[in-house]
Scaffold this motif. Structure first.
Motif, PDB file in Angstrom:
ATOM      1  N   LYS A  19       0.834  -1.205   0.000  1.00  0.00           N
ATOM      2  CA  LYS A  19       0.000   0.000   0.000  1.00  0.00           C
ATOM      3  C   LYS A  19       0.865   1.249   0.000  1.00  0.00           C
ATOM      4  CE  LYS A  19      -4.102  -1.829   2.350  1.00  0.00           C
ATOM      5  NZ  LYS A  19      -4.942  -1.722   3.586  1.00  0.00           N
ATOM      6  N   VAL A  20       1.895   1.251   0.848  1.00  0.00           N
ATOM      7  CA  VAL A  20       2.776   2.414   0.908  1.00  0.00           C
ATOM      8  C   VAL A  20       3.502   2.599  -0.418  1.00  0.00           C
ATOM      9  CG1 VAL A  20       4.768   3.415   2.073  1.00  0.00           C
ATOM     10  CG2 VAL A  20       3.044   2.206   3.391  1.00  0.00           C
ATOM     11  N   ALA A  21       3.974   1.495  -1.012  1.00  0.00           N
ATOM     12  CA  ALA A  21       4.691   1.605  -2.285  1.00  0.00           C
ATOM     13  C   ALA A  21       3.783   2.135  -3.393  1.00  0.00           C
ATOM     14  CB  ALA A  21       5.256   0.237  -2.671  1.00  0.00           C
ATOM     15  N   ILE A  22       2.541   1.655  -3.428  1.00  0.00           N
ATOM     16  CA  ILE A  22       1.604   2.134  -4.445  1.00  0.00           C
ATOM     17  C   ILE A  22       1.279   3.601  -4.229  1.00  0.00           C
ATOM     18  CG2 ILE A  22      -0.746   1.870  -5.308  1.00  0.00           C
ATOM     19  CD1 ILE A  22      -0.493  -1.126  -4.730  1.00  0.00           C
ATOM     20  N   SER A  23       1.095   3.999  -2.970  1.00  0.00           N
ATOM     21  CA  SER A  23       0.821   5.402  -2.676  1.00  0.00           C
ATOM     22  C   SER A  23       1.984   6.295  -3.082  1.00  0.00           C
ATOM     23  CB  SER A  23       0.511   5.577  -1.182  1.00  0.00           C
ATOM     24  OG  SER A  23       0.302   6.931  -0.877  1.00  0.00           O
ATOM     25  N   ASP A  24       3.218   5.858  -2.766  1.00  0.00           N
ATOM     26  CA  ASP A  24       4.393   6.652  -3.154  1.00  0.00           C
ATOM     27  C   ASP A  24       4.517   6.737  -4.667  1.00  0.00           C
ATOM     28  OD1 ASP A  24       4.925   6.998  -0.517  1.00  0.00           O
ATOM     29  OD2 ASP A  24       6.475   5.463  -0.389  1.00  0.00           O
ATOM     30  N   MET A  25       4.294   5.613  -5.355  1.00  0.00           N
ATOM     31  CA  MET A  25       4.402   5.632  -6.812  1.00  0.00           C
ATOM     32  C   MET A  25       3.362   6.560  -7.428  1.00  0.00           C
ATOM     33  SD  MET A  25       4.167   2.465  -9.521  1.00  0.00           S
ATOM     34  CE  MET A  25       2.404   2.281  -9.240  1.00  0.00           C
ATOM     35  N   SER A  26       2.144   6.577  -6.867  1.00  0.00           N
ATOM     36  CA  SER A  26       1.112   7.471  -7.379  1.00  0.00           C
ATOM     37  C   SER A  26       1.505   8.934  -7.198  1.00  0.00           C
ATOM     38  CB  SER A  26      -0.213   7.183  -6.668  1.00  0.00           C
ATOM     39  OG  SER A  26      -1.210   8.086  -7.081  1.00  0.00           O
ATOM     40  N   GLN A  27       2.080   9.249  -6.030  1.00  0.00           N
ATOM     41  CA  GLN A  27       2.515  10.624  -5.801  1.00  0.00           C
ATOM     42  C   GLN A  27       3.650  11.018  -6.736  1.00  0.00           C
ATOM     43  OE1 GLN A  27       3.424  11.096  -1.668  1.00  0.00           O
ATOM     44  NE2 GLN A  27       1.372  10.561  -0.986  1.00  0.00           N
ATOM     45  N   PHE A  28       4.600  10.096  -6.954  1.00  0.00           N
ATOM     46  CA  PHE A  28       5.703  10.402  -7.878  1.00  0.00           C
ATOM     47  C   PHE A  28       5.188  10.621  -9.297  1.00  0.00           C
ATOM     48  CE2 PHE A  28       8.690   7.927  -4.916  1.00  0.00           C
ATOM     49  CZ  PHE A  28       9.031   9.100  -4.256  1.00  0.00           C
ATOM     50  N   MET A  29       4.255   9.784  -9.730  1.00  0.00           N
ATOM     51  CA  MET A  29       3.713   9.939 -11.078  1.00  0.00           C
ATOM     52  C   MET A  29       2.948  11.251 -11.223  1.00  0.00           C
ATOM     53  SD  MET A  29       2.426   6.035 -11.823  1.00  0.00           S
ATOM     54  CE  MET A  29       1.780   6.465 -13.431  1.00  0.00           C
ATOM     55  N   THR A  30       2.210  11.636 -10.184  1.00  0.00           N
ATOM     56  CA  THR A  30       1.490  12.905 -10.234  1.00  0.00           C
ATOM     57  C   THR A  30       2.449  14.082 -10.291  1.00  0.00           C
ATOM     58  OG1 THR A  30      -0.323  11.909  -8.964  1.00  0.00           O
ATOM     59  CG2 THR A  30      -0.236  14.313  -9.065  1.00  0.00           C
ATOM     60  N   ALA A  31       3.511  14.018  -9.460  1.00  0.00           N
ATOM     61  CA  ALA A  31       4.492  15.105  -9.463  1.00  0.00           C
ATOM     62  C   ALA A  31       5.219  15.184 -10.807  1.00  0.00           C
ATOM     63  CB  ALA A  31       5.495  14.896  -8.329  1.00  0.00           C
ATOM     64  N   PHE A  32       5.592  14.027 -11.362  1.00  0.00           N
ATOM     65  CA  PHE A  32       6.283  14.045 -12.656  1.00  0.00           C
ATOM     66  C   PHE A  32       5.373  14.580 -13.754  1.00  0.00           C
ATOM     67  CE2 PHE A  32       7.161  11.924 -16.702  1.00  0.00           C
ATOM     68  CZ  PHE A  32       8.458  12.364 -16.930  1.00  0.00           C
ATOM     69  N   SER A  33       4.104  14.180 -13.739  1.00  0.00           N
ATOM     70  CA  SER A  33       3.174  14.674 -14.761  1.00  0.00           C
ATOM     71  C   SER A  33       3.024  16.185 -14.679  1.00  0.00           C
ATOM     72  CB  SER A  33       1.816  13.988 -14.586  1.00  0.00           C
ATOM     73  OG  SER A  33       0.879  14.494 -15.496  1.00  0.00           O
ATOM     74  N   HIS A  34       2.946  16.707 -13.438  1.00  0.00           N
ATOM     75  CA  HIS A  34       2.808  18.156 -13.275  1.00  0.00           C
ATOM     76  C   HIS A  34       4.055  18.880 -13.779  1.00  0.00           C
ATOM     77  CE1 HIS A  34       1.667  21.998 -11.538  1.00  0.00           C
ATOM     78  NE2 HIS A  34       2.831  22.047 -10.916  1.00  0.00           N
ATOM     79  N   ILE A  35       5.234  18.384 -13.412  1.00  0.00           N
ATOM     80  CA  ILE A  35       6.475  19.036 -13.842  1.00  0.00           C
ATOM     81  C   ILE A  35       6.655  18.920 -15.347  1.00  0.00           C
ATOM     82  CG2 ILE A  35       8.987  18.949 -13.634  1.00  0.00           C
ATOM     83  CD1 ILE A  35       8.625  18.031 -10.768  1.00  0.00           C
ATOM     84  N   TYR A  36       6.291  17.771 -15.899  1.00  0.00           N
ATOM     85  CA  TYR A  36       6.454  17.579 -17.345  1.00  0.00           C
ATOM     86  C   TYR A  36       5.549  18.527 -18.126  1.00  0.00           C
ATOM     87  CZ  TYR A  36       6.061  15.395 -21.938  1.00  0.00           C
ATOM     88  OH  TYR A  36       6.035  15.168 -23.277  1.00  0.00           O
ATOM     89  N   ASN A  37       4.282  18.655 -17.679  1.00  0.00           N
ATOM     90  CA  ASN A  37       3.343  19.508 -18.414  1.00  0.00           C
ATOM     91  C   ASN A  37       3.671  20.986 -18.284  1.00  0.00           C
ATOM     92  OD1 ASN A  37       1.789  17.343 -19.341  1.00  0.00           O
ATOM     93  ND2 ASN A  37       0.600  17.262 -17.457  1.00  0.00           N
TER      94      ASN A  37
END
Length: 365
Positions: free
Chosen positions: A257-275
């Motif tokens: 659960k923690v790993a999935i939550s961290d991965m979701s946050q990383f993907m959201t942050a990367f998407s925001h920075i990329y866009n």
């Protein structure tokens, strides 16, 4: 203006105070009974409550752990020693990859306040993620009566009679299906027929039994497909049971659960920075290569050849100096013995020449 200043003082200016206020408000929002009735308004007081070793702080931490994994309630209740409770808290935090295996100072409240607050914030994020997942699951359940009935049927299949934990889910024992499950299927389809207005008369008994048999056949086919799906899931999840005492500890449900939550946050942050920052650069056309690249290649080769010739000349110069020094040493240093004394090479050659001339003169005469 004075009210704004008071609000800033209440919230705190340091990072620790701001994080203390955030963690305290999150505990209140999640309905933690251990912070109800405290009415703390100063960030310093909240920080003392969350970062100072006390029984109250241990109870708050226990409530957080139980909220994340309710099955720990009986285990924590059976522990009488505070030290054993701290050890279990540390082990559970390590399984969630939030602290080290021997990081008991963090659990006791002896670590730096900022580190304690970050640890508490990460635990509360897991609770919030579970709450949002549960609320979304409840919304999905309300999408239709047929879906609710399927969920009820799966709930019956996953009951203590058949599957009380993950191992039983991975190894289903519902084949052949028991009699009370078939009765549940018959009642469910009968209720569905009544809601659709299919009221039968006494004279339609034979047709009704035939329809029930067809419905039962369809339900059994559905359950068998569910069983095959569970078997496929078991094959995909064999890595969870391959090493129960080793790497599987890092793949516990809480750790996942923690790993999935961290991965979701990383993907959201990367998407925001990329866009916002990198998307424009990535969409640019590649630079055009100049037509005069052959000139640069030729110049590079010439410079490389020149460097090799200079290196050869340097080596030749160093060799010449070495030979000159060697010849000079042979001419000036006394290295050769003659009549009990050392003489230089020119002296020895001169003496040998004189002897040879004297020898020739005697024989010629």
């Amino acid at each position: 203006m004075q009210s704004s200043a008071n609000d800033n003082n209440m919230a705190g200016n340091s990072k620790e105070q701001q994080l203390s206020l955030k963690v305290y408000n999150t505990l209140q929002g999640l309905g933690c009974p251990l912070v109800d009735g405290l009415y703390l308004r100063e960030a310093d007081s909240m920080q003392d409550l969350l970062c100072t070793p006390s029984l109250h702080r241990t109870d708050i931490l226990k409530w957080i752990y139980v909220s994340i994994c309710p099955s720990l309630t009986e285990k924590f209740s059976a522990i009488k020693s505070t030290q054993e409770l701290i050890q279990d808290f540390t082990r559970f935090g390590h399984e969630m990859m939030l602290c080290k295996a021997n990081d008991q100072d963090l659990i006791k409240g002896l670590a730096p306040p900022l580190r304690q607050l970050v640890f508490l914030e990460q635990l509360l994020m897991v609770i919030q993620a579970d709450s949002s997942m549960s609320s979304g699951h409840r919304q999905n359940l309300s999408s239709g009566d047929e879906h609710v009935k399927n969920e009820d049927l799966l709930g019956l299949l996953m009951s203590q009679d058949h599957s009380s934990d993950l191992d039983m889910v991975m190894n289903p024992t519902c084949n052949p299906w028991s009699a009370h499950i078939r009765e549940h299927l018959i009642r469910a389809h009968s209720a569905q027929n009544k809601t659709n207005g299919n009221h039968s008369k006494p004279s339609d008994g034979i047709n009704r039994s035939h329809e029930e048999e067809e419905d039962l056949t369809e339900a059994l086919a559905l359950l068998q497909s569910t069983q095959s799906t569970l078997e496929e899931l078991q094959k995909e999840c064999e890595f969870l049971q391959s090493h129960p005492s080793g790497s599987a500890a890092a793949l516990s449900p809480c750790a996942l659960k923690v790993a999935i939550s961290d991965m979701s946050q990383f993907m959201t942050a990367f998407s925001h920075i990329y866009n916002t920052d990198f998307k424009g650069y990535c969409q640019k056309a590649p630079p055009a290569l100049s037509s005069s690249t052959n000139v640069f290649q030729s110049v590079h080769q010439l410079l490389h050849t020149c460097n090799m010739e200079l290196a050869a000349l340097k080596q030749l110069f160093e060799t010449s100096l070495s030979l000159t020094q060697t010849v000079k040493e042979l001419q000036t240093e006394k290295r050769y013995w003659s009549r009990g004394e050392k003489h230089t090479l020119p002296n020895q050659l001169e003496e040998l020449k004189n002897k040879y001339v004297t020898f020739l003169s005697l024989h010629q005469s």
